[in-house]
Enzyme design. Structure first.
Site, PDB file in Angstrom:
ATOM      1  N   LYS A  20       3.280 -19.840 -35.605  1.00 41.45           N
ATOM      2  CA  LYS A  20       4.460 -20.159 -34.811  1.00 41.45           C
ATOM      3  C   LYS A  20       4.395 -21.607 -34.321  1.00 41.45           C
ATOM      4  CE  LYS A  20       5.599 -17.465 -31.318  1.00 41.45           C
ATOM      5  NZ  LYS A  20       5.650 -16.300 -30.416  1.00 41.45           N
ATOM      6  N   VAL A  46       3.513  -9.238 -33.892  1.00 45.39           N
ATOM      7  CA  VAL A  46       2.493  -8.425 -34.561  1.00 45.39           C
ATOM      8  C   VAL A  46       3.111  -7.039 -34.676  1.00 45.39           C
ATOM      9  CG1 VAL A  46       0.170  -7.454 -34.388  1.00 45.39           C
ATOM     10  CG2 VAL A  46       0.609  -9.778 -33.600  1.00 45.39           C
ATOM     11  N   ARG A  58       4.201   6.067 -45.463  1.00 51.84           N
ATOM     12  CA  ARG A  58       5.276   5.946 -46.457  1.00 51.84           C
ATOM     13  C   ARG A  58       4.714   5.492 -47.801  1.00 51.84           C
ATOM     14  NH1 ARG A  58       8.899   1.667 -46.112  1.00 51.84           N
ATOM     15  NH2 ARG A  58       8.327   1.321 -43.946  1.00 51.84           N
ATOM     16  N   ARG A  76       9.172 -15.333 -38.487  1.00 52.08           N
ATOM     17  CA  ARG A  76      10.564 -15.409 -38.930  1.00 52.08           C
ATOM     18  C   ARG A  76      11.077 -16.816 -38.633  1.00 52.08           C
ATOM     19  NH1 ARG A  76      13.378 -10.045 -37.167  1.00 52.08           N
ATOM     20  NH2 ARG A  76      12.328  -9.111 -38.950  1.00 52.08           N
ATOM     21  N   SER A 115      21.145  -2.618 -49.540  1.00 49.89           N
ATOM     22  CA  SER A 115      21.661  -2.493 -48.167  1.00 49.89           C
ATOM     23  C   SER A 115      22.557  -3.669 -47.789  1.00 49.89           C
ATOM     24  CB  SER A 115      20.484  -2.444 -47.193  1.00 49.89           C
ATOM     25  OG  SER A 115      19.701  -3.620 -47.326  1.00 49.89           O
ATOM     26  N   HIS A 121      11.310 -14.063 -48.527  1.00 50.29           N
ATOM     27  CA  HIS A 121       9.996 -13.702 -47.968  1.00 50.29           C
ATOM     28  C   HIS A 121       8.876 -14.429 -48.707  1.00 50.29           C
ATOM     29  CE1 HIS A 121      11.462  -9.488 -46.371  1.00 50.29           C
ATOM     30  NE2 HIS A 121      12.255 -10.476 -46.022  1.00 50.29           N
ATOM     31  N   GLU A 140       3.463 -12.296 -43.354  1.00 45.35           N
ATOM     32  CA  GLU A 140       4.760 -12.366 -44.050  1.00 45.35           C
ATOM     33  C   GLU A 140       5.670 -13.344 -43.298  1.00 45.35           C
ATOM     34  OE1 GLU A 140       7.451  -8.916 -45.777  1.00 45.35           O
ATOM     35  OE2 GLU A 140       7.978  -9.305 -43.689  1.00 45.35           O
TER      36      GLU A 140
HETATM   37  P1  0O2 Z   1      13.350 -22.978 -26.931  1.00 46.64           P
HETATM   38  O1  0O2 Z   1      13.073 -23.934 -25.833  1.00 46.64           O
HETATM   39  O2  0O2 Z   1      14.173 -21.804 -26.504  1.00 46.64           O
HETATM   40  O3  0O2 Z   1      13.866 -23.633 -28.171  1.00 46.64           O
HETATM   41  P2  0O2 Z   1       5.629 -16.459 -26.967  1.00 46.64           P
HETATM   42  O4  0O2 Z   1       6.118 -16.284 -25.573  1.00 46.64           O
HETATM   43  O5  0O2 Z   1       4.846 -17.730 -27.219  1.00 46.64           O
HETATM   44  O6  0O2 Z   1       5.002 -15.251 -27.571  1.00 46.64           O
HETATM   45  P3  0O2 Z   1       8.127 -17.502 -27.813  1.00 46.64           P
HETATM   46  O7  0O2 Z   1       8.093 -18.460 -28.935  1.00 46.64           O
HETATM   47  O8  0O2 Z   1       8.405 -18.032 -26.466  1.00 46.64           O
HETATM   48  O9  0O2 Z   1       6.874 -16.604 -27.855  1.00 46.64           O
HETATM   49  O10 0O2 Z   1       9.151 -16.362 -28.093  1.00 46.64           O
HETATM   50  P4  0O2 Z   1       9.552 -15.643 -29.446  1.00 46.64           P
HETATM   51  O11 0O2 Z   1      10.170 -14.371 -29.023  1.00 46.64           O
HETATM   52  O12 0O2 Z   1       8.520 -15.616 -30.481  1.00 46.64           O
HETATM   53  O13 0O2 Z   1      10.648 -16.637 -29.962  1.00 46.64           O
HETATM   54  C1  0O2 Z   1      11.743 -16.826 -29.233  1.00 46.64           C
HETATM   55  C2  0O2 Z   1      12.171 -18.260 -29.501  1.00 46.64           C
HETATM   56  O14 0O2 Z   1      13.301 -18.172 -30.350  1.00 46.64           O
HETATM   57  C3  0O2 Z   1      12.589 -18.912 -28.219  1.00 46.64           C
HETATM   58  O15 0O2 Z   1      12.407 -20.284 -28.340  1.00 46.64           O
HETATM   59  C4  0O2 Z   1      14.069 -18.609 -28.212  1.00 46.64           C
HETATM   60  O16 0O2 Z   1      14.797 -19.549 -27.463  1.00 46.64           O
HETATM   61  C5  0O2 Z   1      14.398 -18.726 -29.677  1.00 46.64           C
HETATM   62  N1  0O2 Z   1      15.608 -17.978 -30.019  1.00 46.64           N
HETATM   63  C6  0O2 Z   1      15.808 -16.651 -30.037  1.00 46.64           C
HETATM   64  N2  0O2 Z   1      17.050 -16.357 -30.421  1.00 46.64           N
HETATM   65  C7  0O2 Z   1      17.652 -17.545 -30.661  1.00 46.64           C
HETATM   66  C8  0O2 Z   1      18.948 -17.899 -31.115  1.00 46.64           C
HETATM   67  O17 0O2 Z   1      19.791 -17.068 -31.396  1.00 46.64           O
HETATM   68  N3  0O2 Z   1      19.182 -19.236 -31.257  1.00 46.64           N
HETATM   69  C9  0O2 Z   1      18.239 -20.190 -30.996  1.00 46.64           C
HETATM   70  N4  0O2 Z   1      18.515 -21.485 -31.184  1.00 46.64           N
HETATM   71  N5  0O2 Z   1      17.017 -19.875 -30.557  1.00 46.64           N
HETATM   72  C10 0O2 Z   1      16.732 -18.561 -30.408  1.00 46.64           C
HETATM   73  P5  0O2 Z   1      11.308 -21.079 -27.520  1.00 46.64           P
HETATM   74  O18 0O2 Z   1      10.107 -21.175 -28.381  1.00 46.64           O
HETATM   75  O19 0O2 Z   1      11.105 -20.441 -26.184  1.00 46.64           O
HETATM   76  O20 0O2 Z   1      11.911 -22.488 -27.363  1.00 46.64           O
HETATM   77  P1  0O2 Z   2       9.802  -4.605 -39.242  1.00 48.39           P
HETATM   78  O1  0O2 Z   2       8.671  -5.200 -38.566  1.00 48.39           O
HETATM   79  O2  0O2 Z   2      10.345  -3.412 -38.514  1.00 48.39           O
HETATM   80  O3  0O2 Z   2      10.858  -5.597 -39.631  1.00 48.39           O
HETATM   81  P2  0O2 Z   2       9.240  -1.488 -47.264  1.00 48.39           P
HETATM   82  O4  0O2 Z   2       9.235  -1.483 -45.764  1.00 48.39           O
HETATM   83  O5  0O2 Z   2       8.043  -0.839 -47.880  1.00 48.39           O
HETATM   84  O6  0O2 Z   2      10.566  -1.042 -47.826  1.00 48.39           O
HETATM   85  P3  0O2 Z   2       8.168  -3.834 -48.408  1.00 48.39           P
HETATM   86  O7  0O2 Z   2       8.173  -3.474 -49.844  1.00 48.39           O
HETATM   87  O8  0O2 Z   2       6.870  -3.875 -47.686  1.00 48.39           O
HETATM   88  O9  0O2 Z   2       9.211  -2.968 -47.632  1.00 48.39           O
HETATM   89  O10 0O2 Z   2       8.702  -5.251 -48.256  1.00 48.39           O
HETATM   90  P4  0O2 Z   2      10.125  -5.917 -48.237  1.00 48.39           P
HETATM   91  O11 0O2 Z   2      11.240  -4.958 -48.461  1.00 48.39           O
HETATM   92  O12 0O2 Z   2      10.025  -7.090 -49.128  1.00 48.39           O
HETATM   93  O13 0O2 Z   2      10.160  -6.439 -46.742  1.00 48.39           O
HETATM   94  C1  0O2 Z   2      10.045  -5.566 -45.666  1.00 48.39           C
HETATM   95  C2  0O2 Z   2      10.615  -6.232 -44.460  1.00 48.39           C
HETATM   96  O14 0O2 Z   2      11.813  -6.950 -44.809  1.00 48.39           O
HETATM   97  C3  0O2 Z   2      11.042  -5.206 -43.467  1.00 48.39           C
HETATM   98  O15 0O2 Z   2       9.988  -4.971 -42.599  1.00 48.39           O
HETATM   99  C4  0O2 Z   2      12.204  -5.856 -42.753  1.00 48.39           C
HETATM  100  O16 0O2 Z   2      11.748  -6.757 -41.773  1.00 48.39           O
HETATM  101  C5  0O2 Z   2      12.842  -6.640 -43.876  1.00 48.39           C
HETATM  102  N1  0O2 Z   2      13.845  -5.826 -44.594  1.00 48.39           N
HETATM  103  C6  0O2 Z   2      13.781  -5.429 -45.873  1.00 48.39           C
HETATM  104  N2  0O2 Z   2      14.888  -4.721 -46.213  1.00 48.39           N
HETATM  105  C7  0O2 Z   2      15.669  -4.686 -45.110  1.00 48.39           C
HETATM  106  C8  0O2 Z   2      16.978  -4.125 -44.832  1.00 48.39           C
HETATM  107  O17 0O2 Z   2      17.636  -3.511 -45.651  1.00 48.39           O
HETATM  108  N3  0O2 Z   2      17.445  -4.311 -43.558  1.00 48.39           N
HETATM  109  C9  0O2 Z   2      16.745  -4.993 -42.611  1.00 48.39           C
HETATM  110  N4  0O2 Z   2      17.282  -5.121 -41.411  1.00 48.39           N
HETATM  111  N5  0O2 Z   2      15.527  -5.523 -42.846  1.00 48.39           N
HETATM  112  C10 0O2 Z   2      14.994  -5.393 -44.077  1.00 48.39           C
HETATM  113  P5  0O2 Z   2       9.779  -3.566 -41.887  1.00 48.39           P
HETATM  114  O18 0O2 Z   2       8.680  -2.834 -42.558  1.00 48.39           O
HETATM  115  O19 0O2 Z   2      11.079  -2.884 -41.734  1.00 48.39           O
HETATM  116  O20 0O2 Z   2       9.178  -4.008 -40.538  1.00 48.39           O
END
Ligand code: 0O2
Ligand code: 0O2
Length: 262
Positions: A20, A46, A58, A76, A115, A121, A140
């Site tokens: 990250k 995680v 599964r 992500r 879907s 990925h 991933e």
């Molecule tokens: P900023 O200042 O908002 O850009 P941690 O507490 O370290 O585990 P973190 O990174 O604070 O984790 O949180 P997380 O949940 O991993 O990531 C959230 C980050 O994604 C935050 O940014 C959110 O502001 C940003 N985020 C979530 N949704 C959106 C969205 O729709 N648009 C935008 N632009 N940002 C989004 P940071 O890192 O706090 O920094």
């Molecule tokens: P999480 O953490 O809930 O997101 P499988 O889960 O076995 O079908 P595989 O083969 O391991 O999937 O891998 P794939 O399909 O390449 O990637 C799996 C991940 O991609 C999923 O994680 C989702 O995050 C995302 N994903 C894949 N297909 C879809 C879908 O149709 N809709 C949405 N919303 N997300 C999707 P997990 O396991 O769901 O975990």
């Protein structure tokens, strides 16, 4: 046998934290250069223990096979435009064999899932250096546009609610929404140059504003009150004019004042 989940998950959590930071830093370095960033924002998680156990079941795997799952560490990366996904994938490829190793790529932006799911990925091997020594973990990295993320987030929660048995009328709406998200991405791609230019302009204006205000502040704390008064007025008019050139001229003028008093 995994008998201490917390201990087992520790390197995965470290991998998420480190990755990250690395991708967020990339965004920062683009912004630092007033450049359009292909990375809009980064999140990470995680996988929960219950989700790990469900996925192992599964796949017909045992709990001891947990390390085989690719997405216990999940990153992500959200982008504004579809083209940005390729740029981010290239940034990851440039690190291949350095601080990570690409294991597999799955392009669901071209091979859209039934879907309606779209995302790119990249599965990577990543080394973490923990208190217990070095450890290699799989992670991933999902790269998607804001529109793809909006759809996937809603789809994920609906799937969770209905445990996969989504009613037909909801399924149809979700498919329509996936099509709409696709069209949204295509529409934005048509004006990508305008989007990038306007954001670069905004970045340039805000960093110039910051520079000017910092310099005026330095002049103020060094007792250059007469020039500060004038510069404040000029800054106000330059800002009001909305012209980047006016701000540039003012910045150059302040630099000259700095040279004179050096
Ligand atoms: P900023 O200042 O908002 O850009 P941690 O507490 O370290 O585990 P973190 O990174 O604070 O984790 O949180 P997380 O949940 O991993 O990531 C959230 C980050 O994604 C935050 O940014 C959110 O502001 C940003 N985020 C979530 N949704 C959106 C969205 O729709 N648009 C935008 N632009 N940002 C989004 P940071 O890192 O706090 O920094
Ligand atoms: P999480 O953490 O809930 O997101 P499988 O889960 O076995 O079908 P595989 O083969 O391991 O999937 O891998 P794939 O399909 O390449 O990637 C799996 C991940 O991609 C999923 O994680 C989702 O995050 C995302 N994903 C894949 N297909 C879809 C879908 O149709 N809709 C949405 N919303 N997300 C999707 P997990 O396991 O769901 O975990």
């Amino acid at each position: 046998m995994i008998n201490n989940w917390q201990k087992f998950l520790l390197p995965y959590s470290q991998a998420v934290d480190e990755l990250k930071v690395k991708f967020k830093s990339m965004r920062k370095s683009y912004k630092g250069l007033d450049e359009f960033s292909p990375i809009e924002f980064v999140t990470g998680r995680v996988k929960t223990i219950s989700s790990i156990i469900e996925k192992l079941g599964r796949r017909g795997l045992s709990i001891d096979d947990a390390a085989k799952l690719e997405d216990i560490s999940g990153i992500r990366i959200m982008c504004q435009l579809v083209d940005d996904i390729t740029s981010v994938v290239d940034l990851i490829k440039a690190r291949d064999g350095k601080d990570l190793e690409i294991v597999e790529e799955r392009d669901y932006t071209k091979n859209i899932k039934e879907s309606g799911y779209r995302s790119y990925h990249v599965i990577v091997n990543y080394w973490v250096y923990t208190a217990a020594g070095p450890k290699e973990v799989l992670a991933e990295i999902q790269i998607r546009t804001l529109a793809m993320n909006f759809w996937a987030t809603i789809d994920h929660s609906i799937n969770y609610k209905f445990e996969g048995n989504i009613p037909e009328h909801v399924k149809i709406r979700l498919k329509n929404a996936a099509d709409a998200a696709y069209i949204l991405d295509m529409e934005m791609s048509e004006i990508k140059d305008e989007i990038k230019d306007s954001q670069k302009l905004f970045l340039a204006e805000s960093s110039l504003t910051e520079k000017i205000l910092n310099k005026i502040h330095i002049l103020y704390v060094n007792n250059n009150y007469s020039s500060v008064d004038l510069l404040r007025k000029e800054f106000y008019y330059a800002k009001k004019s909305g012209s980047l050139d006016e701000l540039r001229k003012l910045n150059d003028k302040i630099d000259l004042i700095f040279k004179e008093i050096e």
